[in-house]
Design an enzyme around this catalytic site. Structure first.
Site, short mmCIF file in Angstrom:
data_model
loop_
_atom_site.label_atom_id
_atom_site.label_comp_id
_atom_site.label_asym_id
_atom_site.label_seq_id
_atom_site.Cartn_x
_atom_site.Cartn_y
_atom_site.Cartn_z
N GLU A 87 0.87 -1.18 0.00
CA GLU A 87 0.00 0.00 0.00
C GLU A 87 0.91 1.24 0.00
O GLU A 87 2.07 1.16 0.43
CB GLU A 87 -0.92 -0.05 1.24
N ASP A 137 -8.40 1.35 -7.49
CA ASP A 137 -8.92 2.65 -7.92
C ASP A 137 -9.48 2.52 -9.35
O ASP A 137 -8.75 2.10 -10.24
CB ASP A 137 -7.81 3.70 -7.89
N LYS A 141 -12.94 8.16 -15.22
CA LYS A 141 -12.99 8.98 -16.45
C LYS A 141 -12.16 8.30 -17.54
O LYS A 141 -11.05 7.82 -17.27
CB LYS A 141 -12.40 10.36 -16.18
N ASP A 173 -16.33 -2.76 -8.03
CA ASP A 173 -17.74 -2.36 -8.10
C ASP A 173 -17.97 -1.45 -9.30
O ASP A 173 -19.01 -0.81 -9.38
CB ASP A 173 -18.16 -1.65 -6.80
N LYS A 211 -14.04 -1.28 3.17
CA LYS A 211 -14.58 0.08 3.14
C LYS A 211 -15.04 0.45 1.72
O LYS A 211 -16.11 1.01 1.54
CB LYS A 211 -13.45 1.01 3.60
N PHE A 212 -14.22 0.10 0.73
CA PHE A 212 -14.57 0.52 -0.63
C PHE A 212 -15.71 -0.32 -1.20
O PHE A 212 -16.47 0.16 -2.04
CB PHE A 212 -13.33 0.52 -1.52
C1 LIG Z 1 -9.92 2.18 -3.90
S1 LIG Z 1 -8.74 1.76 -2.71
C2 LIG Z 1 -9.24 0.14 -2.17
C3 LIG Z 1 -8.65 -0.23 -0.84
C4 LIG Z 1 -9.06 -1.61 -0.29
N1 LIG Z 1 -8.61 -2.68 -1.15
C5 LIG Z 1 -10.54 -1.69 -0.05
O1 LIG Z 1 -11.20 -2.50 -0.73
O2 LIG Z 1 -11.03 -0.96 0.82
C6 LIG Z 1 -7.31 1.37 -3.69
C7 LIG Z 1 -6.02 1.39 -2.89
O3 LIG Z 1 -4.97 0.96 -3.72
C8 LIG Z 1 -3.81 1.70 -3.41
N2 LIG Z 1 -2.93 1.65 -4.60
C9 LIG Z 1 -3.24 2.06 -5.85
N3 LIG Z 1 -2.21 1.82 -6.68
C10 LIG Z 1 -1.24 1.22 -5.94
C11 LIG Z 1 0.06 0.75 -6.25
N4 LIG Z 1 0.55 0.83 -7.50
N5 LIG Z 1 0.80 0.22 -5.26
C12 LIG Z 1 0.31 0.14 -4.00
N6 LIG Z 1 -0.93 0.57 -3.64
C13 LIG Z 1 -1.69 1.11 -4.61
C14 LIG Z 1 -4.34 3.09 -3.09
O4 LIG Z 1 -3.44 3.82 -2.26
C15 LIG Z 1 -5.64 2.77 -2.38
O5 LIG Z 1 -5.49 2.72 -0.98
#
Ligand SMILES: C[S@@+](CC[C@H](N)C(=O)[O-])C[C@H]1O[C@@H](n2cnc3c(N)ncnc32)[C@H](O)[C@@H]1O
Length: 231
Positions: A87, A137, A141, A173, A211-212
Site C-alpha cells: 500500500e 482505484d 474517467k 464495483d 470500506k470501498f
Molecule cells: C480504492 S482503494 C481500495 C482499498 C481496499 N482494497 C478496499 O477494498 O477498501 C485502492 C487502494 O490501492 C492503493 N494503490 C493504488 N495503486 C497502488 C500501487 N501501485 N501500489 C500500492 N498501492 C496502490 C491506493 O493507495 C488505495 O489505498
C-alpha cells in the site's frame, strides 16, 4: 519511445496519486512503534520469504489493501499462511500496523511502495500462491483509464510471479473496469478463468467486505469477482 511502450517498471503513469492524508495519533504511533517489526524497508533486493517469516509457507500478496480489513481478517483466519500487503497510503498502513500489533499476528508483513515496482524487482518468479486486488482505484474517467492497475502488461507480470497453480483474485464495483479486467485476463495466455471464459465468479473466495466495497454498495453498485489460475 512513448510512455506506453516503455517496460512496465519504467512506466511513469502510476495507478495512484500520493495524498498526504491525515494520520490519527494511533496511526502515527503505530508507524513509529511497529514498522520495525512488520514493515519491509524499501530496497531493490529480492525478498527471501523464508527469512522474512521465519518459516516456509504459501505467500498471499494483497495489492492496495487500503486500511487492511481483508488482509487482517485473512491473516487471522489462515494462521498457517504468510501474507504480504502493499500500500502507499500512510494512514491505512498505520491503521493496519496498529491492529496487527494489537493482535500480535506473526504472519503478516507490509510494504509501503508502488506494487508494480515491488512485483518487478523484489518478488521472485513462480513464488506467490495468490495475488489479491480488491476494489482497485477505478479511474472512472475515460482519459484516466491508462492509470488503472489491471492492464495487459500487469496481468503478465502477475502471471510471472505466481507459482504454477497459483491464483489471482480481483473484485471491483465498477462495471466498466470489471469488463476490462475480464477481457484482459481471458486473453492472457496461461490464465484460466475459474468461472469459465467470459464469466464473472459467483465465488467471493476468502475476501471480506471492505470500506470501498461498502462505499460502492451504498452508491447502488454491483460487485464483480474474478478468479484466475495460472496453468
Ligand atoms: C480504492 S482503494 C481500495 C482499498 C481496499 N482494497 C478496499 O477494498 O477498501 C485502492 C487502494 O490501492 C492503493 N494503490 C493504488 N495503486 C497502488 C500501487 N501501485 N501500489 C500500492 N498501492 C496502490 C491506493 O493507495 C488505495 O489505498
Amino acid at each position: 519511445m512513448t510512455e506506453n511502450q516503455q517496460p512496465i517498471h519504467l512506466r511513469r503513469i502510476r495507478s495512484y496519486i500520493l495524498r498526504q492524508g491525515r494520520h490519527t495519533d494511533a496511526q502515527r504511533n503505530a508507524l513509529e512503534s511497529h514498522w520495525q517489526q512488520y514493515g519491509i524497508d524499501n530496497s531493490t533486493a529480492p525478498l527471501d520469504f523464508t527469512q522474512l517469516f521465519h518459516r516456509t509457507s504459501d505467500v498471499i500478496l494483497e495489492i492496495g489493501f487500503g486500511n487492511g480489513e481483508s488482509l487482517l481478517h485473512q491473516s487471522i483466519q489462515f494462521p498457517e499462511k504468510n501474507f504480504i500487503g502493499i500500500e502507499v497510503h500512510g494512514p491505512g498502513i498505520g491503521y493496519l500496523l496498529h491492529r496487527v500489533a494489537e493482535l500480535k499476528l506473526s504472519n503478516i508483513r507490509i510494504i509501503r511502495h508502488d506494487a508494480v515496482e515491488v512485483l518487478t524487482r523484489r518478488i521472485a518468479d513462480n513464488s506467490l500462491a495468490c495475488v489479491q486486488l480488491f476494489f482497485p482505484d477505478p479511474w472512472h474517467k475515460r482519459r484516466h483509464h491508462k492509470r488503472r492497475l489491471l492492464q495487459a502488461e500487469f496481468a503478465r507480470l502477475v502471471l510471472c510471479k505466481l507459482k504454477p497453480g497459483g491464483k489471482i483474485h480481483m473484485a471491483t464495483d465498477w462495471q466498466n473496469y470489471a469488463r476490462q479486467m475480464l477481457n484482459i485476463m481471458d486473453n492472457t495466455e496461461n490464465f484460466t478463468n475459474l468461472a469459465g471464459k467470459g464469466r464473472f465468479s459467483d465465488d467471493k473466495g476468502t475476501r471480506t467486505e471492505t470500506k470501498f466495497e461498502r462505499r460502492g454498495k451504498k452508491l447502488g453498485h454491483n460487485v464483480w469477482d474474478l478468479i484466475y489460475y495460472k496453468s
